[in-house]
Design a protein around this motif. Structure first.
Motif, PDB file in Angstrom:
ATOM      1  N   ASP A  92       0.869  -1.163   0.000  1.00 15.73           N
ATOM      2  CA  ASP A  92       0.000   0.000   0.000  1.00 15.73           C
ATOM      3  C   ASP A  92       0.916   1.226   0.000  1.00 15.73           C
ATOM      4  O   ASP A  92       2.144   1.091  -0.067  1.00 15.73           O
ATOM      5  CB  ASP A  92      -0.954   0.001   1.195  1.00 15.73           C
ATOM      6  N   GLU A  93       0.344   2.414   0.078  1.00 17.10           N
ATOM      7  CA  GLU A  93       1.165   3.628  -0.011  1.00 17.10           C
ATOM      8  C   GLU A  93       2.213   3.702   1.090  1.00 17.10           C
ATOM      9  O   GLU A  93       3.354   4.123   0.852  1.00 17.10           O
ATOM     10  CB  GLU A  93       0.288   4.883   0.032  1.00 17.10           C
ATOM     11  N   THR A 100      -4.901  -3.212 -15.884  1.00 10.34           N
ATOM     12  CA  THR A 100      -4.234  -2.615 -17.042  1.00 10.34           C
ATOM     13  C   THR A 100      -5.152  -1.762 -17.906  1.00 10.34           C
ATOM     14  O   THR A 100      -4.706  -0.799 -18.529  1.00 10.34           O
ATOM     15  CB  THR A 100      -3.583  -3.707 -17.912  1.00 10.34           C
ATOM     16  N   ASP A 101      -6.435  -2.090 -17.946  1.00 12.36           N
ATOM     17  CA  ASP A 101      -7.346  -1.297 -18.775  1.00 12.36           C
ATOM     18  C   ASP A 101      -7.472   0.142 -18.269  1.00 12.36           C
ATOM     19  O   ASP A 101      -7.774   1.048 -19.058  1.00 12.36           O
ATOM     20  CB  ASP A 101      -8.721  -1.954 -18.850  1.00 12.36           C
ATOM     21  N   LEU A 102      -7.239   0.365 -16.982  1.00  6.80           N
ATOM     22  CA  LEU A 102      -7.282   1.729 -16.464  1.00  6.80           C
ATOM     23  C   LEU A 102      -6.154   2.563 -17.063  1.00  6.80           C
ATOM     24  O   LEU A 102      -6.298   3.768 -17.280  1.00  6.80           O
ATOM     25  CB  LEU A 102      -7.187   1.721 -14.932  1.00  6.80           C
ATOM     26  N   VAL A 106      -5.540   4.143  -7.395  1.00  5.36           N
ATOM     27  CA  VAL A 106      -6.979   4.175  -7.629  1.00  5.36           C
ATOM     28  C   VAL A 106      -7.623   3.096  -6.766  1.00  5.36           C
ATOM     29  O   VAL A 106      -7.134   1.960  -6.710  1.00  5.36           O
ATOM     30  CB  VAL A 106      -7.305   3.905  -9.122  1.00  5.36           C
ATOM     31  N   GLU A 107      -8.696   3.448  -6.077  1.00  2.04           N
ATOM     32  CA  GLU A 107      -9.429   2.459  -5.299  1.00  2.04           C
ATOM     33  C   GLU A 107     -10.637   1.998  -6.091  1.00  2.04           C
ATOM     34  O   GLU A 107     -11.448   2.812  -6.532  1.00  2.04           O
ATOM     35  CB  GLU A 107      -9.846   3.039  -3.946  1.00  2.04           C
ATOM     36  N   LYS A 147      -6.775  -1.484  -3.750  1.00  6.63           N
ATOM     37  CA  LYS A 147      -5.888  -0.376  -4.092  1.00  6.63           C
ATOM     38  C   LYS A 147      -5.096  -0.774  -5.325  1.00  6.63           C
ATOM     39  O   LYS A 147      -4.308  -1.722  -5.294  1.00  6.63           O
ATOM     40  CB  LYS A 147      -4.943  -0.064  -2.930  1.00  6.63           C
ATOM     41  N   LEU A 148      -5.335  -0.059  -6.405  1.00  8.64           N
ATOM     42  CA  LEU A 148      -4.686  -0.376  -7.676  1.00  8.64           C
ATOM     43  C   LEU A 148      -3.664   0.702  -8.011  1.00  8.64           C
ATOM     44  O   LEU A 148      -3.941   1.896  -7.880  1.00  8.64           O
ATOM     45  CB  LEU A 148      -5.733  -0.462  -8.784  1.00  8.64           C
ATOM     46  N   PHE A 149      -2.510   0.277  -8.466  1.00 10.20           N
ATOM     47  CA  PHE A 149      -1.430   1.202  -8.828  1.00 10.20           C
ATOM     48  C   PHE A 149      -1.391   1.300 -10.352  1.00 10.20           C
ATOM     49  O   PHE A 149      -1.241   0.296 -11.053  1.00 10.20           O
ATOM     50  CB  PHE A 149      -0.107   0.710  -8.266  1.00 10.20           C
ATOM     51  N   ILE A 150      -1.539   2.523 -10.847  1.00 14.10           N
ATOM     52  CA  ILE A 150      -1.638   2.764 -12.286  1.00 14.10           C
ATOM     53  C   ILE A 150      -0.526   3.718 -12.709  1.00 14.10           C
ATOM     54  O   ILE A 150      -0.349   4.785 -12.098  1.00 14.10           O
ATOM     55  CB  ILE A 150      -3.008   3.399 -12.650  1.00 14.10           C
TER      56      ILE A 150
END
Length: 206
Positions: A79-80, A96-98, A167-168, A173-176
């Protein structure tokens, strides 16, 4: 080196890229092969695509694999705060689509369709990611997983460069990666011979 994984039922696609965005490895493994790969490469940052908004059963399977890797190889799910501490051996979740939506900037077509694959392939070069000729499969199902694995590996690189956003989505929690357009005049134009990259093989599941 930076690593990403796309998860399909029983099969895993792994990508390795270097700090200059050169794809070095793009391979397909069964679970035992995936474990072999991790055990031999010891990634500090391992990004896994969990395919949010696509197939719920596949997302669940990807999350299950993440927890198995965590226990088997003593990784930490990041996480952060963990990232700020500079922890190594971390697992990052992405969708990945984000990131593809940032590149394409219009309605994104399903990756399961021929048009969706072509849309992603056409726009991938805008990131500056460099793929050796012949690395991508002609089989559309494998190609789909390969593109996801490439972006997942790019996410690991972006995390190391602190060039990402969080992005949540669906309690995850997604890292983009942040999208930085690379003009064609700044892209390295050179022929990358097949021998400069490699496809790795590994033991298969019995």
């Amino acid at each position: 080196m930076y690593y990403g994984i796309d998860v399909d039922f029983k099969e895993f696609t792994v990508c390795q890229i270097d700090e200059n965005k050169n794809v070095k490895i793009l391979s397909h493994f069964f679970k035992e092969g995936l474990y072999w790969f991790i055990d031999h490469h010891h990634p500090d940052i391992l990004t896994v695509n969990i395919a949010i908004n696509q197939e719920p059963s596949k997302t669940k399977y990807a999350l299950d694999i993440i927890h198995k890797i965590q226990k088997e190889f003593e990784y930490i799910i990041a996480d952060e705060n963990i990232i700020k501490k500079g922890e190594r051996k971390i697992i990052i979740k992405t969708a990945t689509d984000l990131f593809f939506k940032k590149i394409i900037r219009k309605d994104i077509l399903p990756i399961t369709t021929r048009e969706g694959l072509e849309q992603r392939l056409y726009n991938l070069k805008k990131t500056g990611i460099k793929l050796p000729k012949g690395f991508l499969s002609k089989d559309k199902n494998k190609l789909r997983r390969e593109l996801n694995a490439v972006i997942s590996a790019f996410t690991s690189l972006s995390l190391n460069k602190k060039d990402y956003e969080v992005v949540e989505s669906f309690e995850e929690k997604l890292f983009i990666p942040k999208y930085r357009f690379v003009p064609s005049t700044n892209r390295i134009k050179r022929k990358v011979k097949e021998k400069n990259g490699k496809r790795q093989s590994a033991p298969t599941d019995s």
